[in-house]
Scaffold this active site. Structure first.
Site, mmCIF file in Angstrom:
data_model
loop_
_atom_site.group_PDB
_atom_site.id
_atom_site.type_symbol
_atom_site.label_atom_id
_atom_site.label_comp_id
_atom_site.label_asym_id
_atom_site.label_seq_id
_atom_site.Cartn_x
_atom_site.Cartn_y
_atom_site.Cartn_z
ATOM 1 N N CYS A 178 -14.034 1.219 8.043
ATOM 2 C CA CYS A 178 -15.074 0.765 7.114
ATOM 3 C C CYS A 178 -16.471 0.916 7.726
ATOM 4 O O CYS A 178 -17.382 1.468 7.091
ATOM 5 C CB CYS A 178 -14.797 -0.670 6.690
ATOM 6 S SG CYS A 178 -14.324 -1.772 8.044
HETATM 7 N N1 LIG Z 1 -9.772 -4.920 5.909
HETATM 8 C C1 LIG Z 1 -10.599 -3.879 5.857
HETATM 9 O O1 LIG Z 1 -11.733 -3.992 5.353
HETATM 10 C C2 LIG Z 1 -10.178 -2.541 6.401
HETATM 11 C C3 LIG Z 1 -11.021 -1.449 6.176
HETATM 12 C C4 LIG Z 1 -10.659 -0.187 6.652
HETATM 13 C C5 LIG Z 1 -9.464 -0.038 7.359
HETATM 14 N N2 LIG Z 1 -8.679 -1.124 7.582
HETATM 15 C C6 LIG Z 1 -7.421 -0.905 8.318
HETATM 16 O O2 LIG Z 1 -6.350 -0.954 7.375
HETATM 17 C C7 LIG Z 1 -5.182 -1.500 7.987
HETATM 18 C C8 LIG Z 1 -4.716 -2.714 7.173
HETATM 19 O O3 LIG Z 1 -5.773 -3.672 7.179
HETATM 20 P P1 LIG Z 1 -5.706 -5.012 6.300
HETATM 21 O O4 LIG Z 1 -7.071 -5.602 6.400
HETATM 22 O O5 LIG Z 1 -5.126 -4.735 4.989
HETATM 23 O O6 LIG Z 1 -4.671 -5.881 7.180
HETATM 24 P P2 LIG Z 1 -3.829 -7.167 6.736
HETATM 25 O O7 LIG Z 1 -4.500 -7.849 5.600
HETATM 26 O O8 LIG Z 1 -3.601 -7.931 7.982
HETATM 27 O O9 LIG Z 1 -2.430 -6.546 6.223
HETATM 28 C C9 LIG Z 1 -1.527 -5.942 7.131
HETATM 29 C C10 LIG Z 1 -0.289 -5.498 6.368
HETATM 30 O O10 LIG Z 1 0.592 -4.847 7.290
HETATM 31 C C11 LIG Z 1 1.866 -5.516 7.303
HETATM 32 N N3 LIG Z 1 2.294 -5.560 8.711
HETATM 33 C C12 LIG Z 1 1.773 -6.324 9.698
HETATM 34 N N4 LIG Z 1 2.368 -6.021 10.886
HETATM 35 C C13 LIG Z 1 3.288 -5.062 10.619
HETATM 36 C C14 LIG Z 1 4.233 -4.337 11.428
HETATM 37 N N5 LIG Z 1 4.329 -4.575 12.737
HETATM 38 N N6 LIG Z 1 5.022 -3.433 10.823
HETATM 39 C C15 LIG Z 1 4.927 -3.196 9.487
HETATM 40 N N7 LIG Z 1 4.050 -3.849 8.671
HETATM 41 C C16 LIG Z 1 3.247 -4.757 9.250
HETATM 42 C C17 LIG Z 1 1.638 -6.880 6.699
HETATM 43 O O11 LIG Z 1 2.839 -7.299 6.054
HETATM 44 P P3 LIG Z 1 3.212 -8.873 5.802
HETATM 45 O O12 LIG Z 1 1.990 -9.497 5.209
HETATM 46 O O13 LIG Z 1 4.360 -8.808 4.826
HETATM 47 O O14 LIG Z 1 3.586 -9.412 7.125
HETATM 48 C C18 LIG Z 1 0.500 -6.603 5.708
HETATM 49 O O15 LIG Z 1 1.041 -6.128 4.510
HETATM 50 C C19 LIG Z 1 -5.578 -1.859 9.427
HETATM 51 O O16 LIG Z 1 -5.198 -0.825 10.299
HETATM 52 C C20 LIG Z 1 -7.105 -1.970 9.351
HETATM 53 O O17 LIG Z 1 -7.740 -1.709 10.579
HETATM 54 C C21 LIG Z 1 -8.989 -2.362 7.105
#
Ligand SMILES: NC(=O)c1ccc[n+]([C@@H]2O[C@H](COP(=O)([O-])OP(=O)(O)OC[C@H]3O[C@@H](n4cnc5c(N)ncnc54)[C@H](OP(=O)(O)O)[C@@H]3O)[C@@H](O)[C@H]2O)c1
Length: 348
Positions: A151
């Site tokens: 982001c």
């Molecule tokens: N948030 C942002 O603004 C943003 C922007 C750009 C990129 N990103 C990137 O996008 C990715 C996801 O971010 P997010 O903010 O959506 O994170 P998040 O809200 O913490 O969600 C993580 C997801 O991954 C699952 N998960 C966690 N650990 C896992 C594992 N070991 N194996 C398989 N699944 C697993 C979780 O499942 P459960 O909930 O069922 O446990 C949840 O669905 C990250 O790499 C982050 O750096 C995020």
């Protein structure tokens, strides 16, 4: 036109939920897999309350063989480190994958190892296209693995790339001062994102050149300019849910002012369904892009000091993550780039 069957891995997190929201309105998509990890087996409407009454069924567990049969394309919205192995497995089964994590963004394995300390699929690194459509459209169209940018790198790179590409910035380190809303940290709560410790306060973090988005920004600016670029990147956490405002300070070459920078950016982003270049001197606002896949870019010259301020505002969950992933998906599948992404910001 037949529908593309899509799997969302990590659908229970913030970017996964946002992706689901966008894809449910996409005219060429049928979401066939809604996969979680700790929340697998729970009702989708309970885990993602915004979808109660809209999507029924349970959150699925990850099973690569099943997903490769039930879906044509996978989006991985997983933490970095966890994503690499899963993406490699699906890629090995012949599935195109759009990875929202950082696991394939850095092309140089040494730089990746230095900043992330692991490399679960080094052989795939060279194959991944960097998913910033406005800069790398052709590579995305023909790649089976897209590393969707971070982001902060999206908000920072969009205003800077046209100027670096045109060679109108002095060869010196630049400063990027960026502010993000709290959803940038994901759904898992922590002390840093606790309401009482974020609301009514405002702080920098990961200072001293230690934030992992630094090499990603340097990599893209180096690619478009053909020279090494050094960035001093300073992120801040602000008490709002969504949005990033990146303010970059650069030394322009003689004769380059805000009007010329605006012209260069407008030429670069002509036809983009997402990027809009504001008038010279305008100040973009995260509220003007909130909930949309829009990016607002602007340029302001400080004539007293000679610094050119280059700003970018995005919604971190849309243009900074899931919306940008859909933009890449559209390119990959031969759909119009803006399909399913036409919504204006939720303003005010
Ligand atoms: N948030 C942002 O603004 C943003 C922007 C750009 C990129 N990103 C990137 O996008 C990715 C996801 O971010 P997010 O903010 O959506 O994170 P998040 O809200 O913490 O969600 C993580 C997801 O991954 C699952 N998960 C966690 N650990 C896992 C594992 N070991 N194996 C398989 N699944 C697993 C979780 O499942 P459960 O909930 O069922 O446990 C949840 O669905 C990250 O790499 C982050 O750096 C995020």
């Amino acid at each position: 036109m037949s529908l593309t069957r899509v799997a969302i891995l990590g659908a229970t997190g913030y970017t996964g939920a946002e992706l689901l929201r966008l894809l449910l309105q996409h005219p060429h998509v049928r979401v066939t897999e809604i996969v979680g990890q700790s929340k697998a087996g729970q009702k989708i409407g309970a885990v993602l309350p915004g979808l109660a009454g809209i999507v029924s069924g349970d959150v699925a567990t990850y099973d690569a063989a099943r997903i490769a049969k039930s879906a044509d394309v996978a989006f991985a919205c997983l933490p970095h480190g966890a994503s690499g192995k899963i993406v490699a497995e699906l890629h090995g089964l012949g599935m195109p994958v759009l990875d929202l994590s950082a696991d394939f963004r850095l092309r140089d394995p040494k730089v990746h190892a230095e900043w992330y300390g692991h490399d679960d699929a080094p052989e795939l690194r060279a194959k991944a296209a960097y998913g910033l459509p406005e800069l790398f459209r052709d590579a995305i169209r023909s790649s089976a693995l897209v590393a969707v940018p971070g982001c902060f790198p999206t908000a920072s790179t969009l205003p800077l790339a046209p100027l670096f590409e045109a060679g109108v910035i002095e060869d010196a380190p630049l400063v990027i001062d960026a502010k993000s809303g709290v959803s940038g940290a994901g759904r898992v709560p922590g002390e840093r994102t606790h309401f009482a410790e974020t609301t009514e306060g405002f702080r920098a973090y990961k200072t001293g050149g230690s934030h992992r988005h630094t090499p990603e920004i340097e990599q893209t600016l180096a690619r478009v300019s053909g020279r090494e670029v050094r960035v001093s990147f300073v992120p801040h956490l602000v008490p709002m849910t969504r949005g990033i405002l990146a303010s970059a300070y650069v030394r322009p070459k003689a004769g380059i002012d805000a009007a010329r920078a605006t012209e260069l950016a407008r030429a670069k982003y002509e036809g983009s369904p997402s990027v809009h270049v504001l008038e010279p001197g305008a100040c973009p606002d995260t509220l003007w892009v909130r909930g949309s896949n829009r990016a607002h870019v602007s340029y302001t010259l400080d004539p007293r000091t000679g610094w050119l301020l280059c700003q970018g505002a995005i919604d971190n969950l849309v243009k900074g993550a899931s919306g940008q992933a859909v933009q890449c998906f559209n390119l990959l599948r031969g759909y119009d780039e803006g399909t399913g992404l036409g919504g204006a910001a939720m303003w005010p």
